[in-house]
Structures are given as structure tokens and as C-alpha cells.
Design an enzyme around this catalytic site. Sequence first.
Site, PDB file in Angstrom:
ATOM      1  N   CYS A   1       0.832  -1.212   0.000  1.00 49.81           N
ATOM      2  CA  CYS A   1       0.000   0.000   0.000  1.00 49.81           C
ATOM      3  C   CYS A   1       0.863   1.256   0.000  1.00 49.81           C
ATOM      4  O   CYS A   1       1.409   1.644   1.041  1.00 49.81           O
ATOM      5  CB  CYS A   1      -0.914  -0.016   1.222  1.00 49.81           C
ATOM      6  SG  CYS A   1      -1.892   1.484   1.369  1.00 49.81           S
TER       7      CYS A   1
ATOM      8  N   CYS B   1      -0.441   4.117   2.233  1.00 47.68           N
ATOM      9  CA  CYS B   1      -0.212   3.931   3.671  1.00 47.68           C
ATOM     10  C   CYS B   1       1.258   4.154   4.016  1.00 47.68           C
ATOM     11  O   CYS B   1       1.572   4.753   5.046  1.00 47.68           O
ATOM     12  CB  CYS B   1      -0.576   2.516   4.111  1.00 47.68           C
ATOM     13  SG  CYS B   1      -2.012   1.825   3.310  1.00 47.68           S
ATOM     14  N   ASP B   2       2.171   3.662   3.192  1.00 42.04           N
ATOM     15  CA  ASP B   2       3.568   3.575   3.613  1.00 42.04           C
ATOM     16  C   ASP B   2       4.548   4.438   2.817  1.00 42.04           C
ATOM     17  O   ASP B   2       5.713   4.536   3.196  1.00 42.04           O
ATOM     18  CB  ASP B   2       4.035   2.108   3.512  1.00 42.04           C
ATOM     19  CG  ASP B   2       3.205   1.199   4.402  1.00 42.04           C
ATOM     20  OD1 ASP B   2       2.732   1.693   5.442  1.00 42.04           O
ATOM     21  OD2 ASP B   2       3.020   0.020   4.052  1.00 42.04           O
TER      22      ASP B   2
END
Length: 306
Positions: free
Chosen positions: A133, A136-137
Site C-alpha cells: 500500500c 499507507c507507507d
Amino acid sequence: MTENLVIIGSGPAGLTAAIYAARGNLMPLVLTGQEIGGQIALTNEVENFPGFPDGITGPELVQLMQKQAEKFGARIEIDVVESVNLKMHPFQLKTQNGLEYETRSLIVATGASPRRLNVPGERELTGRGVSYCATCDGFFFRNKEIAVIGGGDSALQEGLFLTRFASKVNIIHRRDALRAQPILQDRARQDPKINFVWNSVVKEVRGNGKMESLMLENVQTRAVSELPAQGVFVYVGHIPNTGLFKGQLEMNDEGYLQVDAQLHTNIPGVFAAGESHDHIFRQAVVSAGYGCMAEMEAEKWLANLK
Ligand SMILES: Cc1cc2nc3c(=O)[nH]c(=O)nc-3n(C[C@H](O)[C@H](O)[C@H](O)COP(=O)(O)OP(=O)(O)OC[C@H]3O[C@@H](n4cnc5c(N)ncnc54)[C@H](O)[C@@H]3O)c2cc1C
């Protein structure tokens, strides 16, 4: 209490079904899974969902769908369905939170999850460099050299997004041609931070506590090389989330549910919407469309039941 309609899953398919069912006065219950939103919540750039000419982030799109469903009376619970009994009617469901539900009709909108590379080091270094992701990261890889695995839309779209953070993005693809849409290919080829590594597969993710490199094999020459990378984002396909229904709903060898043109499964009153059965289109707008279709069929089915 017996529910009229339970929707399992809160991606575009599940939330669209919820909007239609709520407007149809069915007071649907949505069991979201671990988090609300499904795969589209994992991306920062959605440029092809109609109605958003300037694009929208995945999480924002999901929030709007949720708001729209709740406005008309859908109930949305963060919970994971652990088992179902579709052999009796009303159908029975048990969840991770220890709740049991009974429902007259069911829409399976459980979508799909990212396929893993299944190579040494991947599991150990997940969250320590290995990610599925970018939204997200991505932020953790500011000024770092990273890799993206895959050659489809997701790989290129997320690779382009990651250039905002990383100093270099190596896109590793097992062939020498991309599957992604031409507009994404053009953008990626023109981006000075993106480097393509063709005809290569990952054999190992290396690192001690955090990721340091990837071992790659050239599929044509069999030559093995080490690519320094502090992060890797994997976009190599999907696996349908349908294990829960094995032995009850018909599915193909890959686990995609089998449905007719009206999205009926083999059990009357159980419908499937989105990537739990669609392995071809894999787009949010398509899943949303399937959510609408499945709900309209469920509504008809419930009316006949009465
Ligand atoms: C990185 C990335 C970028 C993308 N970008 C785009 C884009 O720009 N445009 C586009 O159109 N599409 C894009 N897609 C594809 C799009 O996200 C999918 O087509 C869409 O999300 C599929 O929707 P769905 O509702 O069928 O399934 P999913 O989104 O997979 O949702 C499945 C839902 O089911 C839930 N669930 C699963 N098992 C259970 C259970 N046992 N109990 C309860 N709930 C459960 C999950 O939690 C989830 O909420 C992208 C996908 C990815 C991964």
C-alpha cells in the site's frame, strides 16, 4: 431479529449496494471487514471514477460512499464474518466480534486481496520495507531508493505516486512490455525518477531487521543480481476473498465466485458483487456497478419471498 439484507464487504461494491438498499428501505447491514473501504482506500490517486474531474483520493471516495449510504439508513459495522451457513434459510453468519446474524438475503462483496510474491524474506520484512500500500507507507521512503513489482495499472499508478517521496523508483516487471493503460505508461516513461528493470522476477527480499535489497533473476538469461532498495511495493495481482464460502458457493479453480448474468450465486437469495467474482475488469466503477445490480436483484428476490 432477522435482517432483510446483509452485505459482506465495504469496498465500492458493498457500499454501492448499501446506498441502493438503504434507499429501497431495506435497512441493510454492512459488515465491513477489518477496515472500511476495500482496495480503493489503499490508493491516493483515483482519476477515473466518474464525477471527480480533478481526481479524488481513495479514502475520500470511500468516506463519501459511506456518508451517502448512512444518510439513507444503512448500518455499517466494522466486523469480519468468520463463518456462514447458507444451507438454511434465513442464512446465518458469525463474526469475529462474537456476533451472530440471521438474514433473508446476502450480498457477497468481499473483493480481493493483494497476491504476495511468496519469496524468502517477504513475510519477515513486511512492514519493515515490504508493503502492499503506497498510500499507507509511501511517506516512510522519503529520499530512499525503492522498487515496485508489477506491470499493470496499479504498479504504474502507485510507482508514479511514490516518486513524490523516493529518490528512485525501480519498476521490476517479469516481461518486456507493460499491461498498464497507455496514459500511465507515458507518464512513467517520462518520469526521471522511474527506472524499468525488464524481464526480471524477485527471488528474495534481503535485510537484517529492515529491508536492504532484492535478489532478482533475469528470466531470459537466468543471471542473478542484487538491487539495493530500502522498500518494495508489490502489485502482482489478487486473490479473491472467498475462502469463507468454500463448499457452499460455487467458485472456479482460482476461487472466484460463479454467478449468472444477474449476479445470482448457486444459492437463491445469495448474490455476489465486485471482485469476489469479477476477475476481468477490476475497477472501482465496475464493482460499484455490480453492487447496484446485486442489490436490485436482492430487492426483487425479497419482494417475491414475501
Ligand atoms: C493500489 C490500488 C490502486 C487502485 N486504483 C484504482 C483506480 O485508480 N481506479 C479504479 O477504478 N480502481 C482502482 N483500483 C481497483 C479498485 O480498488 C478495485 O477494483 C475495487 O476496490 C474493488 O471493489 P470491491 O468492492 O469489489 O472489492 P474490495 O475493494 O476488495 O473490497 C472488499 C471488501 O470486503 C471486505 N471483506 C473481505 N472479507 C471479509 C469478511 N470475511 N468479512 C467482512 N468483510 C470482508 C474487505 O474488508 C473490503 O471492505 C486500485 C486497486 C489498488 C489495489
